[in-house]
Design a protein around this motif. Structure first.
Motif, PDB file in Angstrom:
ATOM      1  N   THR A 107       1.125  -3.025   2.786  1.00 18.34           N
ATOM      2  CA  THR A 107       0.511  -3.756   1.675  1.00 18.34           C
ATOM      3  C   THR A 107       1.341  -4.973   1.273  1.00 18.34           C
ATOM      4  O   THR A 107       0.787  -5.979   0.803  1.00 18.34           O
ATOM      5  CB  THR A 107       0.314  -2.837   0.463  1.00 18.34           C
ATOM      6  OG1 THR A 107       1.546  -2.155   0.164  1.00 18.34           O
ATOM      7  CG2 THR A 107      -0.772  -1.808   0.733  1.00 18.34           C
ATOM      8  N   ALA A 156       5.916   4.619  -5.172  1.00 21.39           N
ATOM      9  CA  ALA A 156       6.133   5.844  -5.941  1.00 21.39           C
ATOM     10  C   ALA A 156       6.325   7.045  -5.012  1.00 21.39           C
ATOM     11  O   ALA A 156       7.133   7.944  -5.297  1.00 21.39           O
ATOM     12  CB  ALA A 156       4.954   6.084  -6.881  1.00 21.39           C
ATOM     13  N   SER A 157       5.606   7.058  -3.895  1.00 18.83           N
ATOM     14  CA  SER A 157       5.702   8.175  -2.953  1.00 18.83           C
ATOM     15  C   SER A 157       7.087   8.257  -2.319  1.00 18.83           C
ATOM     16  O   SER A 157       7.731   9.307  -2.346  1.00 18.83           O
ATOM     17  CB  SER A 157       4.644   8.032  -1.852  1.00 18.83           C
ATOM     18  OG  SER A 157       3.345   8.075  -2.387  1.00 18.83           O
ATOM     19  N   CYS A 210       3.708   1.003   1.657  1.00 20.30           N
ATOM     20  CA  CYS A 210       4.333  -0.067   0.882  1.00 20.30           C
ATOM     21  C   CYS A 210       4.599  -1.291   1.765  1.00 20.30           C
ATOM     22  O   CYS A 210       4.359  -2.433   1.355  1.00 20.30           O
ATOM     23  CB  CYS A 210       5.636   0.448   0.276  1.00 20.30           C
ATOM     24  SG  CYS A 210       6.277  -0.579  -1.064  1.00 20.30           S
ATOM     25  N   ILE A 258      -1.901  -2.086  -6.402  1.00 19.36           N
ATOM     26  CA  ILE A 258      -2.036  -0.666  -6.751  1.00 19.36           C
ATOM     27  C   ILE A 258      -1.674   0.208  -5.553  1.00 19.36           C
ATOM     28  O   ILE A 258      -0.960   1.211  -5.680  1.00 19.36           O
ATOM     29  CB  ILE A 258      -3.472  -0.371  -7.230  1.00 19.36           C
ATOM     30  CG1 ILE A 258      -3.707  -0.989  -8.607  1.00 19.36           C
ATOM     31  CG2 ILE A 258      -3.734   1.128  -7.287  1.00 19.36           C
ATOM     32  CD1 ILE A 258      -5.144  -0.924  -9.079  1.00 19.36           C
ATOM     33  N   ALA A 259      -2.158  -0.181  -4.364  1.00 22.58           N
ATOM     34  CA  ALA A 259      -1.816   0.566  -3.156  1.00 22.58           C
ATOM     35  C   ALA A 259      -0.312   0.496  -2.882  1.00 22.58           C
ATOM     36  O   ALA A 259       0.314   1.496  -2.505  1.00 22.58           O
ATOM     37  CB  ALA A 259      -2.600   0.018  -1.967  1.00 22.58           C
ATOM     38  N   GLU A 260       0.276  -0.677  -3.072  1.00 21.81           N
ATOM     39  CA  GLU A 260       1.720  -0.832  -2.839  1.00 21.81           C
ATOM     40  C   GLU A 260       2.521   0.008  -3.826  1.00 21.81           C
ATOM     41  O   GLU A 260       3.526   0.638  -3.454  1.00 21.81           O
ATOM     42  CB  GLU A 260       2.105  -2.304  -2.966  1.00 21.81           C
ATOM     43  CG  GLU A 260       3.545  -2.586  -2.614  1.00 21.81           C
ATOM     44  CD  GLU A 260       3.879  -4.064  -2.659  1.00 21.81           C
ATOM     45  OE1 GLU A 260       5.036  -4.421  -2.380  1.00 21.81           O
ATOM     46  OE2 GLU A 260       2.971  -4.867  -2.985  1.00 21.81           O
ATOM     47  N   ALA A 261       2.099   0.023  -5.083  1.00 24.13           N
ATOM     48  CA  ALA A 261       2.795   0.828  -6.087  1.00 24.13           C
ATOM     49  C   ALA A 261       2.694   2.314  -5.772  1.00 24.13           C
ATOM     50  O   ALA A 261       3.656   3.079  -5.980  1.00 24.13           O
ATOM     51  CB  ALA A 261       2.216   0.546  -7.474  1.00 24.13           C
ATOM     52  N   THR A 262       1.541   2.740  -5.252  1.00 22.96           N
ATOM     53  CA  THR A 262       1.384   4.147  -4.867  1.00 22.96           C
ATOM     54  C   THR A 262       2.338   4.513  -3.741  1.00 22.96           C
ATOM     55  O   THR A 262       2.987   5.571  -3.758  1.00 22.96           O
ATOM     56  CB  THR A 262      -0.065   4.410  -4.427  1.00 22.96           C
ATOM     57  OG1 THR A 262      -0.959   4.052  -5.495  1.00 22.96           O
ATOM     58  CG2 THR A 262      -0.266   5.876  -4.079  1.00 22.96           C
ATOM     59  N   GLY A 263       2.451   3.637  -2.742  1.00 20.56           N
ATOM     60  CA  GLY A 263       3.393   3.879  -1.653  1.00 20.56           C
ATOM     61  C   GLY A 263       4.828   3.900  -2.133  1.00 20.56           C
ATOM     62  O   GLY A 263       5.626   4.761  -1.713  1.00 20.56           O
ATOM     63  N   GLY A 288       4.897   6.809   2.470  1.00 18.22           N
ATOM     64  CA  GLY A 288       5.061   5.860   1.374  1.00 18.22           C
ATOM     65  C   GLY A 288       5.668   4.548   1.835  1.00 18.22           C
ATOM     66  O   GLY A 288       5.238   3.466   1.419  1.00 18.22           O
TER      67      GLY A 288
END
Length: 232
Positions: free
Chosen positions: A12, A44-45, A9, A37-42, A5
């Motif tokens: 990105t 959140a991880s 993050c 969206i990719a940064e938010a996923t990282g 993550g």
């Protein structure tokens, strides 16, 4: 998940800094959405994994350690805007994203060597589902509290600065101090409440108090518009 993550993050974040070089129009908008969206996923991880790591490493002091972690979250929210402003002033749009992205990538590299090995009972964990957790009263109360508290804090952000300017005649510096106040209170209150929850086992009482307080704050929002004020 924590290290991955952080890596996603950070990567990105650096990439987002170069989006001002992309073509205008739909291409720029599409790339912005995809990267964020990719940064938010990282994010959140690694945020979710950080809570799991703390709960696993400090099973007897979970609330205290969560409160300490939230202190640093509030501290970052407090010092982030001025640091970002200075970086933007020094290097333009690209510099803040590169600096923060590189810091995240450095943190990911350090975590590979520095994090303790996590030993979880996968067989025990596999017996529980999200629905089982939500059925636990304390978990349900905590979930509702987090939602209500987040809405209470965030729903005013789109229009509060304009309202303070028009209704009370506050300048940019005064509005900034107003927004800073909640971060400062958050930094101070988080470790204290975490300690109290661990010491007196009063998590449910704290949750219910927050729910009532949030309801009172949102109800007080409408009468505030009628307060007499004078522009400086």
């Amino acid at each position: 998940m924590f290290t991955t993550g952080l890596f996603v993050c950070g990567s990105t974040s650096v990439l987002f800094g170069f989006l001002n070089l992309s073509p205008d129009g739909a291409t720029f908008v599409g790339l912005c959405f995809a990267v964020r969206i990719a940064e938010a996923t990282g994010a959140a991880s690694f945020i979710t994994a950080s809570y799991a790591i703390i709960a696993n490493e400090f099973p007897g002091r979970v609330a205290t350690m969560f409160g300490l972690l939230e202190t640093f979250t509030g501290l970052g929210a407090t010092i982030g805007p001025p640091i970002g402003s200075l970086l933007y002033k020094a290097g333009g749009f690209i510099l803040p994203f590169i600096v923060m992205g590189c810091l995240l990538l450095l943190t990911a590299a350090v975590s590979i060597c520095g994090l303790p090995k996590q030993e979880l009972d996968k067989e025990k964990l596999s017996r529980y589902t999200y629905l089982d957790l939500v059925r636990i009263p304390n978990v349900a109360i905590a979930a509702v509290t987090i939602i209500v508290a987040a809405v209470t804090i965030s729903y005013v952000e789109p229009f509060l600065s304009g309202h303070l300017d028009i209704q009370f005649g506050l300048g940019p510096e005064q509005v900034g101090v107003f927004f800073l106040s909640d971060c400062v209170v958050y930094v101070v209150a988080a470790p204290l409440l975490g300690y109290l929850c661990d010491k007196y086992s009063c998590v449910a009482h704290c949750d219910l108090t927050v729910l009532c307080w949030s309801r009172m704050c949102t109800s007080a929002g409408a009468p505030v518009q009628q307060l007499p004020c004078t522009s400086p």
